[in-house]
Motif scaffolding. Structure first.
Motif, mmCIF file in Angstrom:
data_model
loop_
_atom_site.group_PDB
_atom_site.id
_atom_site.type_symbol
_atom_site.label_atom_id
_atom_site.label_comp_id
_atom_site.label_asym_id
_atom_site.label_seq_id
_atom_site.Cartn_x
_atom_site.Cartn_y
_atom_site.Cartn_z
ATOM 1 N N GLN A 166 -2.913 9.418 -25.249
ATOM 2 C CA GLN A 166 -1.966 10.270 -24.533
ATOM 3 C C GLN A 166 -0.549 9.707 -24.530
ATOM 4 O OE1 GLN A 166 -3.523 11.544 -20.701
ATOM 5 N NE2 GLN A 166 -5.622 11.362 -21.458
ATOM 6 N N ASP A 208 3.551 15.135 -29.395
ATOM 7 C CA ASP A 208 3.928 15.309 -27.990
ATOM 8 C C ASP A 208 3.528 14.108 -27.144
ATOM 9 O OD1 ASP A 208 5.000 16.639 -25.744
ATOM 10 O OD2 ASP A 208 3.054 17.538 -25.236
ATOM 11 N N ARG A 262 1.454 17.817 -22.764
ATOM 12 C CA ARG A 262 1.228 19.006 -21.945
ATOM 13 C C ARG A 262 -0.253 19.311 -21.758
ATOM 14 N NH1 ARG A 262 5.731 18.919 -24.511
ATOM 15 N NH2 ARG A 262 7.664 19.717 -23.617
ATOM 16 N N LYS A 263 -1.050 19.109 -22.793
ATOM 17 C CA LYS A 263 -2.474 19.440 -22.694
ATOM 18 C C LYS A 263 -3.251 18.445 -21.844
ATOM 19 C CE LYS A 263 -3.674 17.138 -27.069
ATOM 20 N NZ LYS A 263 -4.244 17.346 -28.429
ATOM 21 N N HIS A 264 -2.624 17.313 -21.489
ATOM 22 C CA HIS A 264 -3.312 16.283 -20.704
ATOM 23 C C HIS A 264 -2.789 16.172 -19.274
ATOM 24 C CE1 HIS A 264 -5.737 14.651 -23.931
ATOM 25 N NE2 HIS A 264 -4.667 14.526 -24.708
ATOM 26 N N ARG A 265 -1.837 16.995 -18.889
ATOM 27 C CA ARG A 265 -1.224 16.817 -17.576
ATOM 28 C C ARG A 265 -2.139 17.341 -16.473
ATOM 29 N NH1 ARG A 265 4.899 18.889 -19.193
ATOM 30 N NH2 ARG A 265 5.228 17.268 -20.782
ATOM 31 N N GLY A 290 -7.623 13.655 -29.422
ATOM 32 C CA GLY A 290 -7.521 13.955 -28.007
ATOM 33 C C GLY A 290 -7.630 12.768 -27.074
#
Length: 340
Positions: A142, A181, A332-335, A139
């Motif tokens: 990015q 991603d 997408r999970k970090h936007r 995680g």
């Protein structure tokens, strides 16, 4: 109804007033935490510079090579081009970035978007190394980059073959990027110092075509300061980027450093109409960056110089370029939430 003369006077007064200046919030889409000697001023100066410059988010990466201080040189060079000593791939640059980001207070960490860069793009083991780094810190990372492929005289200073954006090693990296991603930022010069044509374009276009599920950020749109020392402006750049943007929806352009001058603004500091039209045609595909290396004094100024260009764009487009487009290209999970 007021007299006509009074109305005319009021209109004249209003027309003489300056338009209200736009207050931009920025994302810096291209920032190196360390320099070519893997040194940095540190996170506190970076945070202070971000706050002073209205910079809400930054892409933060290391520098994938370290410059050697050669035994025969009495004085340490200040930059990779300071002398003819070589440079070497330096994986520990990502360790420095990870430690800096993980050491941030919780209320500041969300502003930093680390990209992993410490690998040899000629090595078909690179994807395995990147996977290990991703698994060591789930995680954290990015994006991937800035990947140094064709990079001015730096390419000649690094031992081994010339890195290319379309080699087999990088193809393996792109497959990994699609799996996780992750966007990929490439430094790949579009031409050499003396060729007045897009000599190396194929090296970038092949990955764009063969890896449509990877979001590519092209650093400086393929330009560089060294190219401009020999060629003032690449006349073919605008039309080449226009075609690529139309053909490849996975291409994004980093407008850092060498794009501001001489492309976006003319010799009088006025925005060039053809570049304004290009950004308006592809409003989601351009982003700003500083491309600073380890020193952050005046960071905000590197982005504020784009304000004449931004002010000439429709306001909604300008705000995308200044801040939101970089955030939208992240996993997408970090936007973070954009201002659209």
């Amino acid at each position: 109804m007021p007299p006509v003369r009074t109305c005319l006077a009021v209109l004249a007064l209003l027309s003489a007033l300056p338009l209200q200046a736009r207050d931009y919030r920025y994302s810096d889409a291209h920032l190196h935490y360390v320099d070519f000697f893997q040194e940095s001023e540190g996170m506190r100066p970076l945070l202070d510079a971000m706050d002073a410059g209205g910079i809400e988010h930054v892409m933060i990466s290391g520098v994938p090579v370290a410059k050697k201080w050669h035994e025969d040189e009495p004085k340490r060079p200040r930059y990779y081009a300071g002398d003819d000593a070589g440079a070497y791939w330096y994986s520990a640059t990502d360790v420095l970035v990870a430690a800096a980001v993980k050491g941030l207070p919780a209320d500041q960490r969300h502003r930093f978007h680390p990209f992993l860069s410490g690998f040899n793009p000629n090595d078909k083991n690179a994807d395995a190394h990147i996977r290990r780094m991703l698994e060591l810190d789930p995680g954290l990372w990015q994006g991937i980059g800035e990947v140094f492929t064709r990079h001015d005289d730096l390419t000649a200073l690094i031992d081994g073959d010339t890195p290319r954006a379309n080699n087999e090693a990088m193809s393996r990296v792109y497959h990994l990027a699609a799996e996780y991603d992750l966007p990929v930022m490439l430094h790949s010069n579009i031409t050499s110092k003396r060729e007045r044509n897009p000599l190396y374009l194929q090296e970038v276009e092949e990955p764009l075509r063969n890896h449509p599920h990877v979001r590519f950020i092209w650093a400086h749109g393929g330009t560089s300061k060294e190219i401009h020392r020999h060629q003032t402006r690449l006349d073919f750049l605008h039309d080449t980027l226009a075609r690529l943007l139309a053909d490849y929806p996975n291409l994004y352009i980093d407008l850092s450093w060498t794009m501001h001058d001489p492309y976006l603004l003319d010799a009088d500091g006025k925005p060039r109409a053809n570049w304004l039209k290009l950004v308006e045609r592809f409003p989601d595909r351009f982003m700003l960056g500083s491309d600073v290396v380890g020193r952050f004094n005046g960071l905000g100024g590197y982005l504020k110089v784009y304000e004449p260009f931004l002010d000439a764009l429709p306001e909604a487009v300008a705000r995308k370029v200044a801040r939101d487009n970089f955030l939208a290209v992240l996993p997408r999970k970090h936007r973070p939430q954009t201002s659209n």
